[in-house]
Write a protein that holds these residues in place. Structure first.
Motif, PDB file in Angstrom:
ATOM      1  N   ALA A  38       0.854  -1.185   0.000  1.00 36.81           N
ATOM      2  CA  ALA A  38       0.000   0.000   0.000  1.00 36.81           C
ATOM      3  C   ALA A  38       0.892   1.238   0.000  1.00 36.81           C
ATOM      4  N   PRO A  39       0.565   2.233  -0.812  1.00 34.85           N
ATOM      5  CA  PRO A  39       1.428   3.417  -0.873  1.00 34.85           C
ATOM      6  C   PRO A  39       1.306   4.279   0.381  1.00 34.85           C
ATOM      7  N   VAL A  40       2.372   4.981   0.694  1.00 32.36           N
ATOM      8  CA  VAL A  40       2.357   5.976   1.762  1.00 32.36           C
ATOM      9  C   VAL A  40       1.793   7.243   1.143  1.00 32.36           C
ATOM     10  N   ARG A  41       0.781   7.806   1.768  1.00 29.00           N
ATOM     11  CA  ARG A  41       0.142   9.001   1.215  1.00 29.00           C
ATOM     12  C   ARG A  41       0.627  10.243   1.951  1.00 29.00           C
ATOM     13  N   ILE A  42       0.994  11.253   1.181  1.00 28.82           N
ATOM     14  CA  ILE A  42       1.462  12.525   1.727  1.00 28.82           C
ATOM     15  C   ILE A  42       0.553  13.615   1.174  1.00 28.82           C
ATOM     16  N   ALA A  43       0.075  14.494   2.055  1.00 28.33           N
ATOM     17  CA  ALA A  43      -0.736  15.634   1.628  1.00 28.33           C
ATOM     18  C   ALA A  43      -0.010  16.907   2.024  1.00 28.33           C
ATOM     19  N   THR A  44      -0.042  17.893   1.142  1.00 29.27           N
ATOM     20  CA  THR A  44       0.583  19.170   1.442  1.00 29.27           C
ATOM     21  C   THR A  44      -0.452  20.281   1.376  1.00 29.27           C
ATOM     22  N   LYS A  45      -0.186  21.339   2.115  1.00 23.54           N
ATOM     23  CA  LYS A  45      -1.031  22.532   2.054  1.00 23.54           C
ATOM     24  C   LYS A  45      -0.650  23.321   0.802  1.00 23.54           C
ATOM     25  N   PRO A  46      -1.500  24.256   0.376  1.00 24.96           N
ATOM     26  CA  PRO A  46      -1.214  25.024  -0.839  1.00 24.96           C
ATOM     27  C   PRO A  46      -0.222  26.168  -0.604  1.00 24.96           C
ATOM     28  N   MET A  47       0.983  25.819  -0.188  1.00 23.88           N
ATOM     29  CA  MET A  47       2.045  26.800   0.013  1.00 23.88           C
ATOM     30  C   MET A  47       3.335  26.218  -0.557  1.00 23.88           C
ATOM     31  N   THR A  48       4.187  27.063  -1.086  1.00 24.09           N
ATOM     32  CA  THR A  48       5.415  26.617  -1.726  1.00 24.09           C
ATOM     33  C   THR A  48       6.267  25.772  -0.788  1.00 24.09           C
ATOM     34  N   ASP A  67       6.234   2.812  -1.890  1.00 25.64           N
ATOM     35  CA  ASP A  67       5.580   3.614  -2.913  1.00 25.64           C
ATOM     36  C   ASP A  67       4.960   4.835  -2.234  1.00 25.64           C
ATOM     37  N   VAL A  68       4.944   5.951  -2.941  1.00 27.51           N
ATOM     38  CA  VAL A  68       4.457   7.203  -2.361  1.00 27.51           C
ATOM     39  C   VAL A  68       3.429   7.829  -3.289  1.00 27.51           C
ATOM     40  N   GLU A  69       2.350   8.351  -2.694  1.00 28.79           N
ATOM     41  CA  GLU A  69       1.367   9.155  -3.406  1.00 28.79           C
ATOM     42  C   GLU A  69       1.342  10.522  -2.744  1.00 28.79           C
ATOM     43  N   ILE A  70       1.549  11.588  -3.522  1.00 29.89           N
ATOM     44  CA  ILE A  70       1.557  12.936  -2.974  1.00 29.89           C
ATOM     45  C   ILE A  70       0.338  13.685  -3.508  1.00 29.89           C
ATOM     46  N   THR A  71      -0.455  14.224  -2.593  1.00 27.12           N
ATOM     47  CA  THR A  71      -1.584  15.073  -2.936  1.00 27.12           C
ATOM     48  C   THR A  71      -1.185  16.496  -2.583  1.00 27.12           C
ATOM     49  N   LYS A  72      -1.060  17.338  -3.587  1.00 29.27           N
ATOM     50  CA  LYS A  72      -0.576  18.705  -3.370  1.00 29.27           C
ATOM     51  C   LYS A  72      -1.736  19.687  -3.233  1.00 29.27           C
ATOM     52  N   GLY A  73      -1.525  20.654  -2.352  1.00 33.50           N
ATOM     53  CA  GLY A  73      -2.465  21.765  -2.239  1.00 33.50           C
ATOM     54  C   GLY A  73      -3.794  21.434  -1.602  1.00 33.50           C
ATOM     55  N   VAL A  74      -3.810  20.626  -0.558  1.00 32.17           N
ATOM     56  CA  VAL A  74      -5.053  20.298   0.134  1.00 32.17           C
ATOM     57  C   VAL A  74      -5.505  21.536   0.898  1.00 32.17           C
ATOM     58  N   GLY A  75      -6.673  22.028   0.581  1.00 30.78           N
ATOM     59  CA  GLY A  75      -7.190  23.221   1.237  1.00 30.78           C
ATOM     60  C   GLY A  75      -7.873  22.899   2.548  1.00 30.78           C
ATOM     61  N   GLY A  76      -8.335  23.924   3.219  1.00 30.55           N
ATOM     62  CA  GLY A  76      -9.066  23.724   4.462  1.00 30.55           C
ATOM     63  C   GLY A  76      -8.213  23.821   5.709  1.00 30.55           C
TER      64      GLY A  76
END
Length: 86
Positions: A38-48, A67-76
């Motif tokens: 199962a991939p490791v999931r990474i979420a980032t906030k919408p900042m550089t 394995d890595v999945e990156i979700t960029k720019g998660v708002g909220g």
């Protein structure tokens, strides 16, 4: 003033990096494979800075054999990401 607003996020990211680095170095599975598939999931906030830290963290985890999945720019804000961290 803006630096003080970003300080908690930077400290949290650094603590996550240190925690993951401390988790590494263990013995590999008998078959020589790492990870559960199962991939490791990474979420980032919408900042550089968060985009950069997410990519750095992803590279470190991939080097460990996962394995890595990156979700960029998660708002909220943090309230949107905190439940996933818990």
């Amino acid at each position: 003033m803006k630096i003080l607003n970003r300080l908690p996020a930077a400290v949290l990211a650094i603590l996550m990096l240190v925690t993951l680095a401390g988790c590494g170095g263990g013995a590999a599975a008998p078959s020589g494979e790492t990870g559960s598939g199962a991939p490791v999931r990474i979420a980032t906030k919408p900042m550089t800075e968060q985009y950069i830290l997410g990519e750095m963290l992803g590279l470190l985890i991939e080097q460990a054999g996962y394995d890595v999945e990156i979700t960029k720019g998660v708002g909220g804000g943090t309230s949107n990401i905190q439940p996933a961290m818990e």
